[in-house]
Structure formats: structure tokens, C-alpha cells
Design a protein around this motif. Structure first.
Motif, PDB file in Angstrom:
ATOM      1  N   ASP A   1      48.969  42.534  37.999  1.00 45.79           N
ATOM      2  CA  ASP A   1      48.541  43.885  38.382  1.00 45.79           C
ATOM      3  C   ASP A   1      47.391  44.362  37.505  1.00 45.79           C
ATOM      4  O   ASP A   1      46.443  44.998  37.988  1.00 45.79           O
ATOM      5  CB  ASP A   1      49.718  44.859  38.271  1.00 45.79           C
ATOM      6  N   GLN A   2      47.475  44.052  36.204  1.00 53.65           N
ATOM      7  CA  GLN A   2      46.391  44.423  35.285  1.00 53.65           C
ATOM      8  C   GLN A   2      45.107  43.663  35.627  1.00 53.65           C
ATOM      9  O   GLN A   2      44.013  44.248  35.633  1.00 53.65           O
ATOM     10  CB  GLN A   2      46.805  44.124  33.843  1.00 53.65           C
ATOM     11  N   TRP A   3      45.240  42.381  35.924  1.00 51.49           N
ATOM     12  CA  TRP A   3      44.057  41.578  36.236  1.00 51.49           C
ATOM     13  C   TRP A   3      43.377  42.065  37.521  1.00 51.49           C
ATOM     14  O   TRP A   3      42.146  42.044  37.610  1.00 51.49           O
ATOM     15  CB  TRP A   3      44.447  40.107  36.394  1.00 51.49           C
ATOM     16  N   SER A   4      44.176  42.485  38.490  1.00 49.67           N
ATOM     17  CA  SER A   4      43.605  42.910  39.769  1.00 49.67           C
ATOM     18  C   SER A   4      42.740  44.160  39.635  1.00 49.67           C
ATOM     19  O   SER A   4      41.892  44.425  40.487  1.00 49.67           O
ATOM     20  CB  SER A   4      44.727  43.167  40.787  1.00 49.67           C
ATOM     21  N   ALA A   5      42.949  44.917  38.564  1.00 49.24           N
ATOM     22  CA  ALA A   5      42.169  46.134  38.339  1.00 49.24           C
ATOM     23  C   ALA A   5      40.944  45.890  37.467  1.00 49.24           C
ATOM     24  O   ALA A   5      40.168  46.826  37.206  1.00 49.24           O
ATOM     25  CB  ALA A   5      43.053  47.206  37.703  1.00 49.24           C
ATOM     26  N   MET A   6      40.738  44.656  37.022  1.00 49.90           N
ATOM     27  CA  MET A   6      39.626  44.350  36.134  1.00 49.90           C
ATOM     28  C   MET A   6      38.352  44.017  36.906  1.00 49.90           C
ATOM     29  O   MET A   6      38.397  43.544  38.045  1.00 49.90           O
ATOM     30  CB  MET A   6      39.989  43.171  35.217  1.00 49.90           C
ATOM     31  N   THR A   7      37.222  44.231  36.256  1.00 47.21           N
ATOM     32  CA  THR A   7      35.932  43.845  36.807  1.00 47.21           C
ATOM     33  C   THR A   7      35.726  42.352  36.578  1.00 47.21           C
ATOM     34  O   THR A   7      36.416  41.736  35.753  1.00 47.21           O
ATOM     35  CB  THR A   7      34.798  44.619  36.117  1.00 47.21           C
ATOM     36  N   PRO A   8      34.792  41.726  37.288  1.00 44.85           N
ATOM     37  CA  PRO A   8      34.531  40.300  37.075  1.00 44.85           C
ATOM     38  C   PRO A   8      34.213  39.959  35.622  1.00 44.85           C
ATOM     39  O   PRO A   8      34.678  38.935  35.106  1.00 44.85           O
ATOM     40  CB  PRO A   8      33.327  40.033  37.988  1.00 44.85           C
ATOM     41  N   SER A   9      33.436  40.801  34.950  1.00 45.50           N
ATOM     42  CA  SER A   9      33.104  40.524  33.550  1.00 45.50           C
ATOM     43  C   SER A   9      34.340  40.607  32.660  1.00 45.50           C
ATOM     44  O   SER A   9      34.492  39.828  31.714  1.00 45.50           O
ATOM     45  CB  SER A   9      32.031  41.493  33.055  1.00 45.50           C
ATOM     46  N   GLU A  10      35.237  41.532  32.959  1.00 48.97           N
ATOM     47  CA  GLU A  10      36.467  41.652  32.179  1.00 48.97           C
ATOM     48  C   GLU A  10      37.363  40.443  32.411  1.00 48.97           C
ATOM     49  O   GLU A  10      38.007  39.949  31.475  1.00 48.97           O
ATOM     50  CB  GLU A  10      37.208  42.934  32.563  1.00 48.97           C
ATOM     51  N   LEU A  11      37.396  39.948  33.651  1.00 45.43           N
ATOM     52  CA  LEU A  11      38.199  38.775  33.953  1.00 45.43           C
ATOM     53  C   LEU A  11      37.675  37.538  33.219  1.00 45.43           C
ATOM     54  O   LEU A  11      38.457  36.710  32.738  1.00 45.43           O
ATOM     55  CB  LEU A  11      38.212  38.524  35.464  1.00 45.43           C
ATOM     56  N   ILE A  12      36.354  37.424  33.135  1.00 46.59           N
ATOM     57  CA  ILE A  12      35.768  36.298  32.401  1.00 46.59           C
ATOM     58  C   ILE A  12      36.157  36.385  30.926  1.00 46.59           C
ATOM     59  O   ILE A  12      36.510  35.384  30.301  1.00 46.59           O
ATOM     60  CB  ILE A  12      34.236  36.300  32.561  1.00 46.59           C
ATOM     61  N   GLU A  13      36.119  37.590  30.383  1.00 46.25           N
ATOM     62  CA  GLU A  13      36.476  37.792  28.982  1.00 46.25           C
ATOM     63  C   GLU A  13      37.939  37.448  28.728  1.00 46.25           C
ATOM     64  O   GLU A  13      38.294  36.944  27.656  1.00 46.25           O
ATOM     65  CB  GLU A  13      36.213  39.240  28.586  1.00 46.25           C
ATOM     66  N   LYS A  14      38.796  37.684  29.724  1.00 50.14           N
ATOM     67  CA  LYS A  14      40.228  37.438  29.575  1.00 50.14           C
ATOM     68  C   LYS A  14      40.638  36.063  30.107  1.00 50.14           C
ATOM     69  O   LYS A  14      41.830  35.771  30.200  1.00 50.14           O
ATOM     70  CB  LYS A  14      41.014  38.512  30.336  1.00 50.14           C
ATOM     71  N   ALA A  15      39.670  35.213  30.436  1.00 46.50           N
ATOM     72  CA  ALA A  15      39.976  33.941  31.110  1.00 46.50           C
ATOM     73  C   ALA A  15      40.982  33.092  30.342  1.00 46.50           C
ATOM     74  O   ALA A  15      41.903  32.519  30.943  1.00 46.50           O
ATOM     75  CB  ALA A  15      38.682  33.161  31.336  1.00 46.50           C
ATOM     76  N   GLU A  16      40.827  33.003  29.025  1.00 42.06           N
ATOM     77  CA  GLU A  16      41.737  32.162  28.245  1.00 42.06           C
ATOM     78  C   GLU A  16      43.164  32.685  28.310  1.00 42.06           C
ATOM     79  O   GLU A  16      44.113  31.916  28.484  1.00 42.06           O
ATOM     80  CB  GLU A  16      41.279  32.076  26.789  1.00 42.06           C
ATOM     81  N   LYS A  17      43.338  33.999  28.177  1.00 46.60           N
ATOM     82  CA  LYS A  17      44.681  34.575  28.247  1.00 46.60           C
ATOM     83  C   LYS A  17      45.282  34.427  29.639  1.00 46.60           C
ATOM     84  O   LYS A  17      46.489  34.184  29.784  1.00 46.60           O
ATOM     85  CB  LYS A  17      44.642  36.046  27.834  1.00 46.60           C
ATOM     86  N   ILE A  18      44.455  34.574  30.672  1.00 49.39           N
ATOM     87  CA  ILE A  18      44.946  34.412  32.047  1.00 49.39           C
ATOM     88  C   ILE A  18      45.403  32.978  32.280  1.00 49.39           C
ATOM     89  O   ILE A  18      46.491  32.725  32.806  1.00 49.39           O
ATOM     90  CB  ILE A  18      43.858  34.807  33.060  1.00 49.39           C
ATOM     91  N   TYR A  19      44.575  32.027  31.857  1.00 48.72           N
ATOM     92  CA  TYR A  19      44.918  30.622  32.014  1.00 48.72           C
ATOM     93  C   TYR A  19      46.192  30.283  31.249  1.00 48.72           C
ATOM     94  O   TYR A  19      47.089  29.599  31.769  1.00 48.72           O
ATOM     95  CB  TYR A  19      43.759  29.760  31.515  1.00 48.72           C
ATOM     96  N   ALA A  20      46.291  30.782  30.006  1.00 49.35           N
ATOM     97  CA  ALA A  20      47.474  30.501  29.186  1.00 49.35           C
ATOM     98  C   ALA A  20      48.729  31.093  29.808  1.00 49.35           C
ATOM     99  O   ALA A  20      49.789  30.468  29.804  1.00 49.35           O
ATOM    100  CB  ALA A  20      47.270  31.047  27.781  1.00 49.35           C
TER     101      ALA A  20
END
Length: 217
Positions: free
Chosen positions: A22-41
């Protein structure tokens, strides 16, 4: 139900992941790129953690509101973006359960009381006995010490080891009692061995470091 805690942990992980999604769905593309490692983990933990968790470990993880977050952070600390293996999660589980500060760093589930005596120091003896068959690359007050599984057995049997300040020719003897009774301030697993920082136990003035910080040797 013999594996009730494992079932409950599986459900908790799904809930934790849904909250993250739910948190990721509210993020911008740049924010998702910044959080990529945490999302993958987080994805890797959700998909693979249960292969490594026994009933006792599942019960312990359920003490926390977000066990997915705990294991995600530890997995990043130990593995980064590398491919996960079941053994990696086993070591990550040992590390977070050994860490004195886990209950201070992550919120407990509602109604769960802190573990009595959680602040008691973990000695070198206790730590290496919990991880049989491992090697230990240690920084101690007496210098650097490297223990193979064979040397660990000799140390536990009372044989002294050599510690050096960075140059082998200046190595000095460290007795088994001296080393085994030190406390573990910091530990991190990588490259098939534990990297550890130990010191003499100082009950009143000790400021413990978290195991998640790792040790650079």
C-alpha cells in the motif's frame, strides 16, 4: 496444530507485505527507485523466509508487529541485492535473535512484554556455541583472532589462542577463559563466517552496539 506458529507467522508476513505494498503504490517512480533494495528484500523475505523458520523461531518472530521488516533489514545487511539462499536466512535469523537490541529497535506486537533479562550481555562462549561449525573473524581487546571450526573446539576445551594487532609476528597469547568470557558487542555473518567485535564485560558503563551495524575486518 503442530506448526501453529509457523502458520501464524506466514499470515503475519502476508499482512506486513500488504501494508508495505500500500505504501509503495502511493510512491512516485523516483521514490520507488530509491526504495528498490528494500522492496526487493521484502519480496525475497516473503517468498523464502518460511523455508528456514522452525516453530520456535516463528513464535519468537511473532512477538513483533512487523517481522517482515526485521528480516528485510537483516537480509539487506547480510546480502544486499545478491541471490538469496535458505542458509542465508538461517544466519539472519540467528543474528536477529542473538541481537540484544532487536526489541529496542522494532515495536513489539500489542500485549507482548519485553523479554526478561534481554539486556544481559551475550558472551563469546554463548555465541559460538549457538553457531556450531562456523568460523569466526574476531576483533578483541587482545587483537585480531581467527577461529576455524577446529580451533573453536580447542578453545572450548581450554586451549589458548593467538591475537595480533595486525601483524602476525606480534601475536600474543589470549587464554580461553579471557576470550570466552568477553561479551559480543557486534556480529555480522558474511562469506561463510561471523565477523565479531568483543570486549571485556562492563556491567555499568557498557554501551552496546547493534548486531545490524556489522563489523569491518
Amino acid at each position: 496444530m503442530e506448526n501453529k506458529y509457523q502458520v501464524l507467522l506466514f499470515d503475519r508476513l502476508q499482512e506486513n507485505y500488504a501494508a508495505f505494498a500500500d505504501q509503495w503504490s502511493a510512491m512516485t517512480p523516483s521514490e520507488l527507485i530509491e526504495k528498490a533494495e528494500k522492496i526487493y528484500a521484502a519480496q525475497m523475505v516473503k517468498e523464502h523466509l518460511m523455508k528456514s523458520v522452525d516453530e520456535q523461531q516463528a513464535e519468537w518472530l511473532l512477538r513483533f508487529e512487523n517481522p517482515l521488516e526485521i528480516m528485510r533489514d537483516k537480509w539487506i545487511n547480510e546480502n544486499g541485492m545478491e541471490m538469496v539462499h535458505d542458509e542465508d536466512f538461517s544466519h539472519a535469523l540467528w543474528a536477529v535473535m542473538d541481537c540484544q537490541d532487536t526489541e529496542n529497535l522494532y515495536p513489539l506486537a500489542p500485549g507482548v512484554e519485553p523479554t526478561p533479562g534481554r539486556d544481559a550481555p551475550v558472551t563469546v562462549r554463548e555465541f559460538i556455541e549457538r553457531h556450531p561449525g562456523a568460523s569466526f573473524d574476531m576483533m578483541t581487546p587482545g587483537g585480531f583472532v581467527y577461529l576455524t571450526p577446529e580451533r573453536v573446539m580447542l578453545l572450548l576445551a581450554g586451549q589458548s589462542v593467538k591475537g595480533h594487532p595486525g601483524e602476525i609476528e606480534y601475536a600474543m597469547e589470549i587464554t580461553a577463559d579471557e576470550l570466552l568470557n568477553q561479551e559480543v558487542l557486534n556480529a555480522n555473518f558474511s562469506g561463510n563466517e561471523w565477523h565479531m567485535l568483543s570486549n571485556e564485560i562492563q556491567e555499568m558503563t557498557r554501551k552496546p552496539l547493534t548486531l545490524d551495524q556489522g563489523v569491518t575486518m
